[in-house]
Design a protein around this motif. Structure first.
Motif, PDB file in Angstrom:
ATOM      1  N   ASP A 198       0.899  -1.161   0.107  1.00  0.00           N
ATOM      2  CA  ASP A 198      -0.103   0.101   0.012  1.00  0.00           C
ATOM      3  C   ASP A 198       0.898   1.289  -0.067  1.00  0.00           C
ATOM      4  OD1 ASP A 198      -2.620  -1.278   0.256  1.00  0.00           O
ATOM      5  OD2 ASP A 198      -1.873  -1.809   2.081  1.00  0.00           O
ATOM      6  N   TYR A 199       1.878   1.234   0.768  1.00  0.00           N
ATOM      7  CA  TYR A 199       2.787   2.403   0.872  1.00  0.00           C
ATOM      8  C   TYR A 199       4.440   2.121   0.946  1.00  0.00           C
ATOM      9  CZ  TYR A 199      -1.259   4.938   2.509  1.00  0.00           C
ATOM     10  OH  TYR A 199      -2.436   5.312   2.447  1.00  0.00           O
ATOM     11  N   LEU A 200       5.116   2.604   0.148  1.00  0.00           N
ATOM     12  CA  LEU A 200       6.741   2.533  -0.009  1.00  0.00           C
ATOM     13  C   LEU A 200       6.859   3.824   0.859  1.00  0.00           C
ATOM     14  CD1 LEU A 200       9.427   1.740  -0.955  1.00  0.00           C
ATOM     15  CD2 LEU A 200       9.191   3.439  -2.959  1.00  0.00           C
ATOM     16  N   GLY A 252       8.731   9.207   8.499  1.00  0.00           N
ATOM     17  CA  GLY A 252       8.470   7.728   7.928  1.00  0.00           C
ATOM     18  C   GLY A 252       7.831   6.687   9.055  1.00  0.00           C
ATOM     19  N   ALA A 253       8.305   6.753  10.151  1.00  0.00           N
ATOM     20  CA  ALA A 253       8.168   5.773  11.013  1.00  0.00           C
ATOM     21  C   ALA A 253       6.900   5.780  11.493  1.00  0.00           C
ATOM     22  CB  ALA A 253       9.123   5.362  12.074  1.00  0.00           C
ATOM     23  N   ILE A 254       6.591   7.103  11.995  1.00  0.00           N
ATOM     24  CA  ILE A 254       5.109   7.391  12.529  1.00  0.00           C
ATOM     25  C   ILE A 254       4.105   7.021  11.575  1.00  0.00           C
ATOM     26  CG2 ILE A 254       3.568   9.197  13.431  1.00  0.00           C
ATOM     27  CD1 ILE A 254       6.176  10.177  14.814  1.00  0.00           C
ATOM     28  N   PHE A 255       4.480   7.505  10.281  1.00  0.00           N
ATOM     29  CA  PHE A 255       3.381   7.346   9.062  1.00  0.00           C
ATOM     30  C   PHE A 255       3.328   5.817   8.831  1.00  0.00           C
ATOM     31  CE2 PHE A 255       1.510   6.571   4.990  1.00  0.00           C
ATOM     32  CZ  PHE A 255       0.495   7.653   4.983  1.00  0.00           C
ATOM     33  N   ALA A 256       4.151   4.969   8.880  1.00  0.00           N
ATOM     34  CA  ALA A 256       4.161   3.359   8.961  1.00  0.00           C
ATOM     35  C   ALA A 256       3.418   3.004   9.987  1.00  0.00           C
ATOM     36  CB  ALA A 256       5.409   2.924   8.888  1.00  0.00           C
ATOM     37  N   CYS A 299       3.257  -1.884   4.440  1.00  0.00           N
ATOM     38  CA  CYS A 299       4.109  -0.821   4.236  1.00  0.00           C
ATOM     39  C   CYS A 299       5.844  -1.378   4.057  1.00  0.00           C
ATOM     40  CB  CYS A 299       4.175   0.103   5.504  1.00  0.00           C
ATOM     41  SG  CYS A 299       2.740   1.049   5.811  1.00  0.00           S
ATOM     42  N   LEU A 300       6.342  -0.772   3.019  1.00  0.00           N
ATOM     43  CA  LEU A 300       7.837  -1.096   2.890  1.00  0.00           C
ATOM     44  C   LEU A 300       8.447   0.110   3.180  1.00  0.00           C
ATOM     45  CD1 LEU A 300      10.009  -2.815   1.875  1.00  0.00           C
ATOM     46  CD2 LEU A 300       9.766  -2.016  -0.451  1.00  0.00           C
ATOM     47  N   VAL A 301       9.310   0.109   4.272  1.00  0.00           N
ATOM     48  CA  VAL A 301      10.149   1.258   4.729  1.00  0.00           C
ATOM     49  C   VAL A 301      11.456   0.940   4.215  1.00  0.00           C
ATOM     50  CG1 VAL A 301      10.688   2.708   6.584  1.00  0.00           C
ATOM     51  CG2 VAL A 301       8.652   1.449   6.437  1.00  0.00           C
ATOM     52  N   ILE A 302      12.315   2.096   3.451  1.00  0.00           N
ATOM     53  CA  ILE A 302      13.704   1.737   2.902  1.00  0.00           C
ATOM     54  C   ILE A 302      14.185   3.018   3.249  1.00  0.00           C
ATOM     55  CG2 ILE A 302      12.839   0.579   0.913  1.00  0.00           C
ATOM     56  CD1 ILE A 302      13.295   2.667  -0.631  1.00  0.00           C
ATOM     57  N   ASP A 303      15.585   2.873   3.445  1.00  0.00           N
ATOM     58  CA  ASP A 303      16.540   3.817   4.006  1.00  0.00           C
ATOM     59  C   ASP A 303      17.977   3.508   3.560  1.00  0.00           C
ATOM     60  OD1 ASP A 303      16.236   6.167   6.511  1.00  0.00           O
ATOM     61  OD2 ASP A 303      18.236   5.563   5.724  1.00  0.00           O
ATOM     62  N   LYS A 304      18.645   4.311   3.113  1.00  0.00           N
ATOM     63  CA  LYS A 304      19.940   4.254   2.598  1.00  0.00           C
ATOM     64  C   LYS A 304      21.150   3.986   3.575  1.00  0.00           C
ATOM     65  CE  LYS A 304      20.956   9.158   1.981  1.00  0.00           C
ATOM     66  NZ  LYS A 304      21.182  10.323   0.987  1.00  0.00           N
ATOM     67  N   ARG A 305      20.719   4.288   4.963  1.00  0.00           N
ATOM     68  CA  ARG A 305      21.555   4.054   6.196  1.00  0.00           C
ATOM     69  C   ARG A 305      21.417   2.850   6.416  1.00  0.00           C
ATOM     70  NH1 ARG A 305      21.161   9.623  10.137  1.00  0.00           N
ATOM     71  NH2 ARG A 305      20.958  11.232   8.080  1.00  0.00           N
ATOM     72  N   ASP A 306      22.417   2.273   7.513  1.00  0.00           N
ATOM     73  CA  ASP A 306      22.597   0.957   7.704  1.00  0.00           C
ATOM     74  C   ASP A 306      21.674   0.912   9.161  1.00  0.00           C
ATOM     75  OD1 ASP A 306      24.115   2.155   9.586  1.00  0.00           O
ATOM     76  OD2 ASP A 306      25.888   0.841   9.105  1.00  0.00           O
ATOM     77  N   HIS A 307      20.806   1.741   9.546  1.00  0.00           N
ATOM     78  CA  HIS A 307      20.131   1.868  10.651  1.00  0.00           C
ATOM     79  C   HIS A 307      18.763   2.778  10.534  1.00  0.00           C
ATOM     80  CE1 HIS A 307      20.937   6.068  11.571  1.00  0.00           C
ATOM     81  NE2 HIS A 307      22.335   5.627  11.315  1.00  0.00           N
ATOM     82  N   THR A 334       3.520   6.275  -2.366  1.00  0.00           N
ATOM     83  CA  THR A 334       4.978   6.532  -2.072  1.00  0.00           C
ATOM     84  C   THR A 334       5.052   7.828  -1.120  1.00  0.00           C
ATOM     85  OG1 THR A 334       6.213   5.864  -3.891  1.00  0.00           O
ATOM     86  CG2 THR A 334       7.448   7.281  -2.285  1.00  0.00           C
ATOM     87  N   VAL A 335       5.431   7.340   0.189  1.00  0.00           N
ATOM     88  CA  VAL A 335       5.669   8.601   1.137  1.00  0.00           C
ATOM     89  C   VAL A 335       6.973   9.101   1.167  1.00  0.00           C
ATOM     90  CG1 VAL A 335       5.611   9.277   3.798  1.00  0.00           C
ATOM     91  CG2 VAL A 335       3.675   7.887   2.712  1.00  0.00           C
TER      92      VAL A 335
END
Length: 366
Positions: free
Chosen positions: A4-6, A14-18, A28-36, A226-227
Motif C-alpha cells: 500500500d505504501y512505500l 516515516g516511522a510514525i506514518f508506517a 508498508c515497505l520502509v527503505i533507508d539508505k543508511r544501515d540503521h 509513496t511517502v
C-alpha cells in the motif's frame, strides 16, 4: 507483492506514518539508505552510554497529544536542557538570563540588567542583517561574546552577510532560570531514541542500505503510494538547481574518566575554537558509568554525499524550493513530509505532529 505504501526514509516522519498505516491494516515497505533506522535521532550504545550519533536531540513540546503519543513507546526522564557557553574560557549560562548577566556585568538586580541591555542596544529603522538584528535586540556585549562567533561558525558566513530573520527574536530572561525551553513537557527517552523507532516500525517490512534512487523505477512500481522524506530537489533531479544546506561533522572520543565537562552541552562561542559545541552524552540520562563519551561538533558547507542538516533559507533557495513545491503539490501518488522534503528545520515534536496529521488525513480518505 504490491504494498500500500512505500516509505522512503526510516526516520521519525516515516516511522510514525508506517505505524499509523499498519494500524489500519495497510502494508508498508520502509527503505533507508543508511544501515540503521531512526534518521538523525538514531542513538547507539557505547560503553553503556546512549550516544546521540547525529547531534543532541532533546524532546520538548507544549502539545499534550504529541507528548502522550511518544510516551507510548518509551519512558522519558526529567532531563532539562541547560546548555553552557564557553567564550575563551569564560563560562556563561544559556539562554541569556540573570546568571548570564551576573557573569557579564556583576549585576543581580533584573532592573539593572535591563538598563545595561537597553543602553547597549543599537537602534535601526529596519535591521538589514543578522548582526544589526542581534545588536538591536541584546546589545554589544551579549552579541560579541555569545552570538557572533558561534553563529559565524554555524553558518560559515559573517553575521553581516546573514539575513536578519534567522534571529527574529532572542530569548532574554530577567530570572535566574537556566531552562533553555519554556515548553511544558521536556525529556530524553530512557534507553535512547532508537527503540522508539523500532517499535513504530514493528509489522512493517524494513530494508536498510537501500537507496531509492538506485532502483527508482522498481520501487515506484511496487506500491500504490509513496511517502517520501528525502531531499525534494533530488526527487526532481535538481531541475531548478540544488537547494543549499549546512551539514555537520562529528568527532567522538571515549574517555577513561567519569565526567569531562559536567554538562550535556557546552557551546564554544569564540571564533578561534573550530568546533561549535561539545556534547557529553551520559549527562542526558544522568549516567554514572566509569567512562564517558564526548563528541565535538563542527559545522560546514554541505557537499554531495554529506548528510544535509540545516536548510539555508535565503531568498534564492526559498524561490527554488517554491518551484519544487509546485511540482510536489501536483503529485497524486506521492506524499512529501519531513525536514528534507519540506526544506524546513523542524523540532522533533513538529515532525511527530506533522506525520500524525498527514497519516490521519491520508488514511481517513480511504
Amino acid at each position: 507483492m504490491k504494498y500500500d505504501y512505500l516509505i522512503v526514509g526510516a526516520g521519525p516522519f516515516g516511522a510514525i506514518f508506517a505505524y499509523e498505516a499498519m494500524k489500519c491494516n495497510k502494508t508498508c515497505l520502509v527503505i533507508d539508505k543508511r544501515d540503521h533506522v531512526g534518521g538523525n535521532i538514531y542513538t547507539e550504545q557505547v560503553e553503556g552510554i546512549n550516544v546521540h550519533k547525529y547531534g543532541a536531540h532533546i524532546f520538548h513540546t507544549n502539545d499534550k497529544e504529541v507528548w502522550d503519543y511518544v510516551n507510548r513507546f518509551a519512558t522519558f526522564n526529567r532531563y532539562t536542557n541547560s546548555p553552557v557557553a564557553n567564550f575563551n574560557g569564560e563560562m556563561y549560562n544559556l539562554p541569556f538570563n540573570m546568571n548570564t548577566f551576573y557573569r557579564l556585568w556583576g549585576v543581580s538586580d533584573p532592573t539593572e540588567a535591563e538598563k545595561i541591555i537597553e543602553k547597549q542596544r543599537v537602534q535601526y529603522d529596519e535591521p538589514q542583517n543578522l548582526e544589526e538584528q542581534a545588536l538591536s535586540l541584546v546589545g554589544r556585549d551579549i552579541y560579541e561574546k555569545l552570538i557572533k562567533g558561534y553563529t559565524e561558525k554555524q553558518w560559515g558566513r559573517a553575521c553581516k552577510d546573514l539575513p536578519a530573520f534567522i534571529i527574529k527574536r532572542l530569548p532574554v530572561r530577567f530570572t535566574w532560570d537556566n531552562n533553555y525551553f519554556n515548553d511544558q513537557y521536556q525529556g530524553i527517552p530512557v534507553g535512547g531514541y532508537t527503540p522508539i523507532i523500532e517499535k513504530l516500525l514493528e509489522g512493517s517490512e524494513v530494508r536498510l542500505n537501500t537507496d531509492y534512487f538506485a532502483q527508482r523505477e522498481y520501487f515506484d512500481g511496487i506500491a500504490t503510494k509513496t511517502v517520501y522524506t528525502g531531499m525534494l530537489d533530488e526527487f526532481y533531479g535538481y531541475q531548478f538547481g540544488p537547494l543549499e544546506y549546512r551539514t555537520l561533522h562529528f568527532e567522538s572520543d571515549i574517555l577513561d574518566q567519569p565526567n569531562f565537562q559536567g554538562n550535556a552541552v557546552v557551546n564554544y562561542t569564540d571564533q578561534a575554537t573550530p568546533f561549535t559545541r561539545i556534547i557529553e552524552h551520559k549527562h542526558f540520562e544522568f549516567g554514572t558509568q566509569p567512562k564517558t563519551v564526548v563528541t565535538r561538533e563542527y559545522s560546514k558547507e554541505y557537499q554531495p554525499g554529506d548528510e544535509p542538516y540545516y536548510p539555508v533559507n535565503n531568498q534564492k533557495n526559498n524561490a527554488s524550493y517554491l518551484s519544487y513545491k509546485e511540482l510536489a503539490d501536483k503529485e497524486e501518488g506521492v506524499i512529501f513530509g519531513g525536514r528534507l522534503a519540506e526544506y524546513k528545520y523542524y523540532d522533533m515534536w513538529q515532525i511527530v505532529r506533522n506525520s500524525l496529521d498527514t497519516a490521519r488525513k491520508e488514511l481517513n480518505k480511504l
